[in-house]
Design a protein around this motif. Structure first.
Motif, PDB file in Angstrom:
ATOM      1  N   ILE A 293       0.833  -1.205   0.000  1.00  0.00           N
ATOM      2  CA  ILE A 293       0.000   0.000   0.000  1.00  0.00           C
ATOM      3  C   ILE A 293       0.866   1.253   0.000  1.00  0.00           C
ATOM      4  CG2 ILE A 293      -1.652   1.346   1.374  1.00  0.00           C
ATOM      5  CD1 ILE A 293      -2.894  -1.295   2.251  1.00  0.00           C
ATOM      6  N   LYS A 294       1.957   1.228   0.766  1.00  0.00           N
ATOM      7  CA  LYS A 294       2.859   2.381   0.804  1.00  0.00           C
ATOM      8  C   LYS A 294       3.461   2.666  -0.570  1.00  0.00           C
ATOM      9  CE  LYS A 294       4.316   1.673   5.624  1.00  0.00           C
ATOM     10  NZ  LYS A 294       5.452   1.259   6.485  1.00  0.00           N
ATOM     11  N   SER A 295       3.665   1.622  -1.364  1.00  0.00           N
ATOM     12  CA  SER A 295       4.313   1.800  -2.665  1.00  0.00           C
ATOM     13  C   SER A 295       3.349   2.259  -3.753  1.00  0.00           C
ATOM     14  CB  SER A 295       4.951   0.477  -3.100  1.00  0.00           C
ATOM     15  OG  SER A 295       3.951  -0.509  -3.366  1.00  0.00           O
ATOM     16  N   LEU A 296       2.042   2.289  -3.461  1.00  0.00           N
ATOM     17  CA  LEU A 296       1.059   2.671  -4.475  1.00  0.00           C
ATOM     18  C   LEU A 296       1.112   4.164  -4.767  1.00  0.00           C
ATOM     19  CD1 LEU A 296      -2.060   0.631  -3.267  1.00  0.00           C
ATOM     20  CD2 LEU A 296      -0.481   0.034  -5.114  1.00  0.00           C
ATOM     21  N   GLN A 297       0.661   4.524  -5.965  1.00  0.00           N
ATOM     22  CA  GLN A 297       0.509   5.920  -6.318  1.00  0.00           C
ATOM     23  C   GLN A 297      -0.691   6.503  -5.588  1.00  0.00           C
ATOM     24  OE1 GLN A 297       2.711   7.596  -8.260  1.00  0.00           O
ATOM     25  NE2 GLN A 297       3.900   5.687  -8.297  1.00  0.00           N
ATOM     26  N   ILE A 298      -0.753   7.833  -5.498  1.00  0.00           N
ATOM     27  CA  ILE A 298      -1.814   8.488  -4.741  1.00  0.00           C
ATOM     28  C   ILE A 298      -3.201   8.158  -5.300  1.00  0.00           C
ATOM     29  CG2 ILE A 298      -1.591  10.600  -6.109  1.00  0.00           C
ATOM     30  CD1 ILE A 298      -2.604  10.316  -2.386  1.00  0.00           C
ATOM     31  N   ASN A 299      -3.320   8.094  -6.645  1.00  0.00           N
ATOM     32  CA  ASN A 299      -4.635   7.781  -7.223  1.00  0.00           C
ATOM     33  C   ASN A 299      -5.056   6.348  -6.916  1.00  0.00           C
ATOM     34  OD1 ASN A 299      -2.480   6.999  -8.910  1.00  0.00           O
ATOM     35  ND2 ASN A 299      -3.839   6.770 -10.665  1.00  0.00           N
ATOM     36  N   GLU A 300      -4.090   5.444  -6.810  1.00  0.00           N
ATOM     37  CA  GLU A 300      -4.401   4.054  -6.460  1.00  0.00           C
ATOM     38  C   GLU A 300      -4.855   3.952  -5.002  1.00  0.00           C
ATOM     39  OE1 GLU A 300      -1.286   1.666  -9.370  1.00  0.00           O
ATOM     40  OE2 GLU A 300      -0.535   2.592  -7.534  1.00  0.00           O
ATOM     41  N   LYS A 301      -4.221   4.740  -4.134  1.00  0.00           N
ATOM     42  CA  LYS A 301      -4.619   4.769  -2.722  1.00  0.00           C
ATOM     43  C   LYS A 301      -6.030   5.325  -2.578  1.00  0.00           C
ATOM     44  CE  LYS A 301       0.073   5.267  -0.868  1.00  0.00           C
ATOM     45  NZ  LYS A 301       1.000   6.136  -0.104  1.00  0.00           N
ATOM     46  N   ILE A 302      -6.353   6.337  -3.384  1.00  0.00           N
ATOM     47  CA  ILE A 302      -7.689   6.940  -3.328  1.00  0.00           C
ATOM     48  C   ILE A 302      -8.749   5.920  -3.728  1.00  0.00           C
ATOM     49  CG2 ILE A 302      -9.196   8.652  -4.430  1.00  0.00           C
ATOM     50  CD1 ILE A 302      -6.756  10.514  -4.578  1.00  0.00           C
ATOM     51  N   ILE A 303      -8.450   5.113  -4.752  1.00  0.00           N
ATOM     52  CA  ILE A 303      -9.402   4.087  -5.199  1.00  0.00           C
ATOM     53  C   ILE A 303      -9.648   3.072  -4.085  1.00  0.00           C
ATOM     54  CG2 ILE A 303      -9.726   2.156  -6.788  1.00  0.00           C
ATOM     55  CD1 ILE A 303      -8.221   3.831  -8.891  1.00  0.00           C
ATOM     56  N   ILE A 304      -8.564   2.622  -3.438  1.00  0.00           N
ATOM     57  CA  ILE A 304      -8.703   1.649  -2.343  1.00  0.00           C
ATOM     58  C   ILE A 304      -9.496   2.250  -1.186  1.00  0.00           C
ATOM     59  CG2 ILE A 304      -7.433   0.363  -0.580  1.00  0.00           C
ATOM     60  CD1 ILE A 304      -5.237  -0.091  -2.617  1.00  0.00           C
ATOM     61  N   SER A 306     -11.672   4.627  -1.326  1.00  0.00           N
ATOM     62  CA  SER A 306     -13.069   4.776  -1.744  1.00  0.00           C
ATOM     63  C   SER A 306     -13.813   3.457  -1.641  1.00  0.00           C
ATOM     64  CB  SER A 306     -13.134   5.308  -3.180  1.00  0.00           C
ATOM     65  OG  SER A 306     -12.505   6.565  -3.290  1.00  0.00           O
ATOM     66  N   LEU A 307     -13.161   2.379  -2.063  1.00  0.00           N
ATOM     67  CA  LEU A 307     -13.790   1.056  -1.983  1.00  0.00           C
ATOM     68  C   LEU A 307     -14.040   0.653  -0.529  1.00  0.00           C
ATOM     69  CD1 LEU A 307     -11.729  -0.845  -4.727  1.00  0.00           C
ATOM     70  CD2 LEU A 307     -14.140  -0.153  -4.847  1.00  0.00           C
ATOM     71  N   SER A 309     -14.437   2.709   1.957  1.00  0.00           N
ATOM     72  CA  SER A 309     -15.496   3.580   2.469  1.00  0.00           C
ATOM     73  C   SER A 309     -16.874   3.075   2.054  1.00  0.00           C
ATOM     74  CB  SER A 309     -15.290   5.009   1.962  1.00  0.00           C
ATOM     75  OG  SER A 309     -16.325   5.858   2.405  1.00  0.00           O
ATOM     76  N   LYS A 310     -16.989   2.656   0.785  1.00  0.00           N
ATOM     77  CA  LYS A 310     -18.269   2.141   0.299  1.00  0.00           C
ATOM     78  C   LYS A 310     -18.635   0.840   1.020  1.00  0.00           C
ATOM     79  CE  LYS A 310     -19.579   5.073  -2.844  1.00  0.00           C
ATOM     80  NZ  LYS A 310     -20.864   5.820  -2.705  1.00  0.00           N
ATOM     81  N   THR A 311     -17.637  -0.007   1.231  1.00  0.00           N
ATOM     82  CA  THR A 311     -17.878  -1.270   1.935  1.00  0.00           C
ATOM     83  C   THR A 311     -18.330  -1.023   3.361  1.00  0.00           C
ATOM     84  OG1 THR A 311     -16.165  -2.346   0.616  1.00  0.00           O
ATOM     85  CG2 THR A 311     -16.849  -3.479   2.639  1.00  0.00           C
ATOM     86  N   LYS A 312     -17.712  -0.020   4.007  1.00  0.00           N
ATOM     87  CA  LYS A 312     -18.063   0.324   5.388  1.00  0.00           C
ATOM     88  C   LYS A 312     -19.473   0.847   5.493  1.00  0.00           C
ATOM     89  CE  LYS A 312     -16.276   2.965   9.325  1.00  0.00           C
ATOM     90  NZ  LYS A 312     -15.248   3.940   9.753  1.00  0.00           N
ATOM     91  N   ASP A 313     -19.932   1.539   4.440  1.00  0.00           N
ATOM     92  CA  ASP A 313     -21.267   2.137   4.455  1.00  0.00           C
ATOM     93  C   ASP A 313     -22.378   1.123   4.209  1.00  0.00           C
ATOM     94  OD1 ASP A 313     -20.215   4.601   4.940  1.00  0.00           O
ATOM     95  OD2 ASP A 313     -20.214   5.246   2.843  1.00  0.00           O
ATOM     96  N   GLN A 314     -22.005  -0.066   3.725  1.00  0.00           N
ATOM     97  CA  GLN A 314     -23.037  -1.072   3.438  1.00  0.00           C
ATOM     98  C   GLN A 314     -23.658  -1.583   4.729  1.00  0.00           C
ATOM     99  OE1 GLN A 314     -24.108  -2.067   0.418  1.00  0.00           O
ATOM    100  NE2 GLN A 314     -22.773  -0.549  -0.511  1.00  0.00           N
ATOM    101  N   LYS A 315     -24.959  -1.757   4.715  1.00  0.00           N
ATOM    102  CA  LYS A 315     -25.669  -2.278   5.883  1.00  0.00           C
ATOM    103  C   LYS A 315     -26.101  -3.710   5.599  1.00  0.00           C
ATOM    104  CE  LYS A 315     -27.434   2.200   7.393  1.00  0.00           C
ATOM    105  NZ  LYS A 315     -28.644   3.005   7.720  1.00  0.00           N
ATOM    106  N   TYR A 316     -25.740  -4.577   6.479  1.00  0.00           N
ATOM    107  CA  TYR A 316     -26.075  -5.989   6.277  1.00  0.00           C
ATOM    108  C   TYR A 316     -27.143  -6.407   7.284  1.00  0.00           C
ATOM    109  CZ  TYR A 316     -21.832  -5.989   3.549  1.00  0.00           C
ATOM    110  OH  TYR A 316     -20.856  -5.702   2.628  1.00  0.00           O
TER     111      TYR A 316
END
Length: 316
Positions: A293-304, A306-307, A309-316
């Motif tokens: 994760i540390k070696s990823l580019q900033i845009n790649e970190k943003i995508i992760i 975001s994913l 965050s979306k997973t956290k927002d899901q209600k099961y």
């Protein structure tokens, strides 16, 4: 009764307290304080502590039916905005407008800007209005956390917010908090000039300060060996003094220690050792996943992010 300061940040908290008190005693005119420092150095917590203290003083004065103006205690309303929660610039204007006028109106961004600019530039006429639900039309303390996230290519939001503080009767104090030390250098000159020169730099915690804080936070130190506590403080202080890291390490080290004792059927209550601390450190901050994760580019970190965050927002 006066609330307690956070440990190891008395000088910084004194400065914040005195600055807000001084700002409340004026009607406006460049009431802007910039706070910067690495993540986990107590910036946001210090500001919230001071706001709580000022609110406590205000409530105590009201309970005692004191004349607030004679006692030097000025009523105010606070609005806390986190750049992480409001990355959409138009939502920030909407939030500020609805906070001031206690309404839930939807306008265009330009309309919000116009209405808010009119309010701060000619605020005297609002003194007897219902704005802020207060006949005296209280001062506003606007705290913007992670303000660096709100920088866009036009820098329109920051320009307007800091420009409001320059009006003679704005009664607005802006406390901006940034995790980047060079934020003013990234802003247009017209914004830097409106921010002013009032700033506080939060240095990383050293190992002695980290030890004081974990004791103050109610950590059961009897569960840890002296070597374990010393090592955790030394390692975190050597990196960036991020207070959040030391609590992560101590919590994970306890789990590792409990798992080891469970496997060995050891119920004698062995203390968390320095080896448990090392295992926790490597797992949290030096694992293969964390290194990738540390070696990823900033845009790649943003995508992760975001994913997640979306997973956290899901209600099961």
């Amino acid at each position: 009764m006066r609330l307690e300061y956070l440990p190891c940040r008395k000088e910084e908290q004194d400065t914040i307290y005195n600055y807000i008190k001084k700002g409340l005693q004026t009607n406006g005119n460049y009431n802007s304080l910039y706070i910067a420092g690495m993540p986990g150095t107590g910036k946001t917590a210090s500001v919230k502590t001071i706001i709580n203290i000022l609110e406590s003083e205000l409530n105590e004065a009201r309970k005692k039916n004191k004349n607030l103006s004679k006692s030097g205690i000025i009523p105010f309303k606070k609005l806390f905005i986190s750049g992480m929660e409001y990355p959409n610039i138009s939502n920030v204007f909407k939030l500020i407008y609805n906070f001031i006028f206690a309404k839930n109106k939807s306008y265009t961004v330009n309309k919000y800007i116009q209405l808010l600019d009119n309010f701060f530039s000619d605020r005297k006429k609002y003194n007897s209005s219902s704005a802020l639900n207060d006949p005296s039309n209280s001062h506003i303390v606007l705290i913007i956390d992670e303000i660096d996230i709100l920088i866009n290519y036009t820098q329109n939001l920051l320009y307007n917010i800091f420009n409001w503080t320059t009006y003679e009767y704005s009664k607005l104090i802006v406390i901006s908090i940034s995790n980047t030390l060079d934020l003013p250098n990234r802003l247009f000159p017209k914004i830097r000039s409106r921010m002013g020169n009032n700033k506080i730099m939060f240095k990383p915690y050293n190992k002695e300060e980290l030890r004081i804080i974990i004791k103050d936070r109610g950590i059961d130190l009897q569960l840890f060996s002296e070597d374990a506590l010393r090592l955790s403080c030394v390692k975190v202080a050597a990196i960036n003094g991020d207070l959040r890291r030391i609590f992560q390490i101590l919590a994970r080290a306890r789990q590792i220690n409990e798992l080891r004792r469970y496997k060995k059927k050891d119920n004698n209550g062995n203390l968390v050792s320095k080896y448990d601390i090392l295992d926790a450190w490597n797992e949290l901050f030096n694992s293969k996943i964390s290194n990738v994760i540390k070696s990823l580019q900033i845009n790649e970190k943003i995508i992760i992010a975001s994913l997640l965050s979306k997973t956290k927002d899901q209600k099961y």
